[in-house]
Structures are given as structure tokens and as C-alpha cells.
Scaffold this active site. Structure first.
Site, mmCIF file in Angstrom:
data_model
loop_
_atom_site.group_PDB
_atom_site.id
_atom_site.type_symbol
_atom_site.label_atom_id
_atom_site.label_comp_id
_atom_site.label_asym_id
_atom_site.label_seq_id
_atom_site.Cartn_x
_atom_site.Cartn_y
_atom_site.Cartn_z
ATOM 1 N N ASP A 1 0.847 -1.201 0.000
ATOM 2 C CA ASP A 1 0.000 0.000 0.000
ATOM 3 C C ASP A 1 0.882 1.251 0.000
ATOM 4 O OD1 ASP A 1 0.691 -0.782 2.693
ATOM 5 O OD2 ASP A 1 -0.723 0.699 3.452
ATOM 6 N N GLU B 1 -0.058 -1.045 5.729
ATOM 7 C CA GLU B 1 1.024 -0.482 6.535
ATOM 8 C C GLU B 1 0.888 1.026 6.746
ATOM 9 O OE1 GLU B 1 4.903 1.056 7.864
ATOM 10 O OE2 GLU B 1 3.767 1.650 6.089
#
Ligand SMILES: [Zn+2]
Length: 406
Positions: A86, A151
Site C-alpha cells: 500500500d 502499513e
């Protein structure tokens, strides 16, 4: 293996890393083309699973939280490589020298959203594994390569799910976040605290009949700010900090507000816990009539799972004398003939869970440079990308070899 044999293997690995460099760059370019904001990583996960199959992993799967995983080998020691798929969201694409989702190679670097945080890291760990496979190198290790989710918003939550929900228990974790080819052995922690005052709502035309929660918050904010003078300090990380970062109340402009809530961002030293942080804040603000809690971070995976949990990300520090650090050093020395500098991260990583919460020895190494993280000139140097893949190929061999020495 003695060190002469290890140096020979290192040479073969460096060679193979160069031979696979274009393939590694193509994979990274594909990842950059896929928009993968937190919680919406499915396409990037699928592309990573495809690459893990292409490089010949023994097993490839998506775990329940939607992380991409590949396994090589079946040995006793379980080494987990982690880098997240991400990315930070683009605030203003017009500030970018190149469109964020269109990878461009310029001045020996690949530019694009997530190149430095952390898709360059994903390409690195996947190609570390690819080199091992191509050279048929093995040892008494199980290597797990993880393209992680979630994350940016909730570092460590996806890794926690892999360990605690899916039952995968690594002996060690290596994080391919930005280190510019040096080693990282820790980070400060962070957490969010909600501080609340309550009053009594009445019509704003008769304020003397009510109790204004915003006015009650004023001395509380001053106290929270004053706490900065006494927060824990650490020889390596310096001083903890806290800042009032948000303030909210009822959206009723013609009433005396019955509640006020301030959000505090606190940066912590290793060893601080939810209980210790709350105790210090409560001691300061409860005499003023305020309350403090650590809120839950709402987290939804792209697989539809809810992983909400406390917005608390502990700091961690691997001891200077820990064998894992020696393995990192030996890997760098075998490849490049020099000791790698060791430092700590200023930002928070998935290590908040692996090292901070689960106590798994964790180390950081990546080709990306911190100055490009979350910046419009997001990029990763291609020569460093190749070198880092070589590091990740040699590391497991060094890890089990050094254990054999002991
Ligand atoms: Zn990152």
C-alpha cells in the site's frame, strides 16, 4: 561454509542479481502502475502473487488479511521478508514531475508513487528470493516473502494477522523499508490518545446556565503541552514528544458545547506501554476533570476482514550485540567488502508489531532513500535495487551459516 566459500557464493549472487535486474525493474514498474491505497491493495497483491509464481516459489498464497506470500524451502529457521504494497495517497498530482502512476526511468532511478515506500522494497525481496531459486541455493531455512497490506494506516496490523490469525511464526523478520543500503535496528513508537472534557449543553444565549466543555479543555491542552518537558528520553532516540493534533466538539454553533475531545499524537521510546502512556497522561489531566483513552484504529482489509485494534504502535530496538545484526553486517561485508552503517528509523514500520509487540528479532535493510518517501519526487535508484536483491539472496545463507558456527 567458511568465509572464502561464502565470498564465492556472494559473487555468484551479485552476478545473478545483475542478470535479473531488468526483470526486477519490470516487476517494480508494474507495481507502480497499480494504484494500491491502504485497504485497496488487491490488484497489487495479485500482481505480486503472479511474480512469486514466476520466480518459482515452492508455495504461493494470499493469507486471510490479503497479504501476498511466497515460500522457499522447508528448513528449520523461518525468515520472513516484509515490504508493504500500500502507498501513501497523492495529495496533488500536479506537483509531481511525472504522473504518479506512470513509472519513468530517469537519471538511473525509477520514479513513481511508492517507488521508495515501499514497492521498491517489494521488488527487492521478491528478487532476493528469485536469485536463490535461480542459483538453486538452499539451507536449513524457510524463507517467506511477504507483500504486506495496511502499513500506511495501521503499521503492523497485517503482520499481526499473519502471525496471530494464520499461525505463521517467523524466527526473524527483515523489513525492506528505506535505509539506503544501510542497516536499521529500531524505531520510535507512536500512539494516539483521546482526551475528553464534558460540560452541560444549554442555548448559547444563556451560557451562564451551562458548562462549556471547550473552556474546560483549555487548561488541559496547556498541561498536555507542558508534559513535553518530562517525557521519557533515550540515548539513541532522543526525546519523546506529544502534540495536540486534532480538536472536536458538537457541531452546534448556537449551543454551549457539552463535550470537547482533543487527539494527542505521542512519539514513544521502546519499553513504553499502553498502560504507562495512559498513566502519565491521566496523572496530568484527571485533576482538571478530563479523561484519556487510546482509541481503536478502524481497519478493513481488501478481503473484507475487520482488524480494528488499539491505535498503539510500540517502539523497538535490537541490541547492538544481537546476532541478527552480525548476520546483516556479514552479508554486507561478503557482498561489498565493507561494514554497513547501523542506525534507527525516524518513521514507524511493521516492526511495531514484529519487534515491538511480538518480540521477534527484526532488522531493516532496503535500497530506497528516506528523502524520497512520501515526496513528489518519489524514486528508487536502480543500481541500489540490484544490490539490495543480492543482499536478500545472501542473507538466509548467512543466517543459518552463522548459527552453525555457534
Ligand atoms: Zn513504508
Amino acid at each position: 561454509m567458511n568465509s572464502a566459500e561464502m565470498n564465492k557464493v556472494a559473487e555468484r549472487i551479485a552476478h545473478k542479481a545483475s542478470a535479473l535486474a531488468l526483470q526486477q525493474q519490470r516487476f517494480l514498474a508494474d507495481l507502480i502502475r497499480i494504484r494500491s491505497y491502504t485497504g485497496d491493495e488487491r490488484a497489487a497483491v495479485e500482481r505480486t502473487l503472479q511474480e512469486l509464481r514466476t520466480i518459482g516459489c515452492d508455495e504461493v498464497w494470499m493469507d486471510s488479511a490479503g497479504n501476498a506470500l511466497g515460500r522457499i524451502g522447508n528448513g528449520r529457521r523461518v525468515i520472513l521478508y516484509n515490504a508493504h504494497l500500500d502507498t501513501n495517497e497523492v495529495a496533488d498530482a500536479s506537483e509531481w514531475p511525472h504522473p504518479p502512476l506512470e513509472p519513468v526511468i530517469e537519471n538511473g532511478a525509477m520514479w513513481g508513487l511508492g517507488a521508495s515506500d515501499c514497492k521498491g522494497g517489494v521488488a527487492t525481496i521478491v528478487y532476493g528470493a528469485a536469485i536463490l531459486k535461480e542459483l538453486a541455493l538452499s539451507g536449513d531455512f524457510t524463507l517467506l516473502v511477504m507483500g504486506a497490506t495496511l502499513e500506511e494506516d495501521a503499521e503492523g496490523f497485517a503482520l499481526r494477522s499473519l502471525v496471530e490469525r494464520d499461525g505463521v511464526h517467523p524466527d526473524t523478520v527483515v523489513l525492506a523499508e528505506a535505509t539506503d543500503l544501510t542497516l536499521r535496528r529500531g524505531q520510535r513508537g507512536r500512539c494516539e490518545i483521546r482526551v475528553r472534557t464534558t460540560g452541560k449543553a444549554v442555548h448559547a444565549s444563556t451560557p451562564h446556565l451551562g458548562e462549556n466543555a471547550i473552556l474546560k479543555m483549555m487548561p488541559v491542552i496547556a498541561e498536555l503541552e507542558a508534559m513535553n518537558a518530562e517525557l521519557p528520553t533515550h540515548a539513541i532516540f532522543g526525546k519523546g514528544t506529544q502534540v495536540v493534533s486534532l480538536i472536536e466538539g458538537p457541531h452546534t454553533p448556537n449551543s454551549v458545547p457539552s463535550w470537547c475531545e482533543a487527539t494527542v499524537d505521542r512519539r514513544m521510546m521502546p519499553g513504553e506501554t499502553m498502560a504507562s502512556v495512559l498513566a502519565s497522561i491521566r496523572a496530568a489531566i484527571e485533576p482538571l476533570g478530563a479523561t484519556a483513552t487510546i482509541p481503536d484504529q478502524p481497519v478493513s482489509t481488501h478481503t473484507g476482514l475487520r482488524l480494528d485494534g488499539p491505535s498503539f504502535y510500540p517502539g523497538w530496538l535490537l541490541e547492538q550485540t544481537h546476532p541478527l545484526l552480525a548476520v546483516g553486517q556479514a552479508t554486507g561485508r561478503a557482498l561489498w567488502g565493507e561494514s554497513l552503517p547501523v542506525d534507527v528509523w525516524r518513521f514507524s514500520t511493521d516492526g511495531a508489531y514484529s519487534a515491538g509487540a511480538a518480540g521477534i528479532p527484526t532488522l531493516g535493510f532496503g535500497p530506497q532513500e528516506e528523502r524520497y518517501v512520501h515526496a513528489a519526487d518519489d524514486q528508487v535508484d536502480l543500481a541500489k535495487l540490484t544490490k539490495a536483491a543480492a543482499f536478500y539472496a545472501l542473507f538466509p545463507l548467512m543466517f543459518v551459516n552463522r548459527e552453525g558456527d555457534q
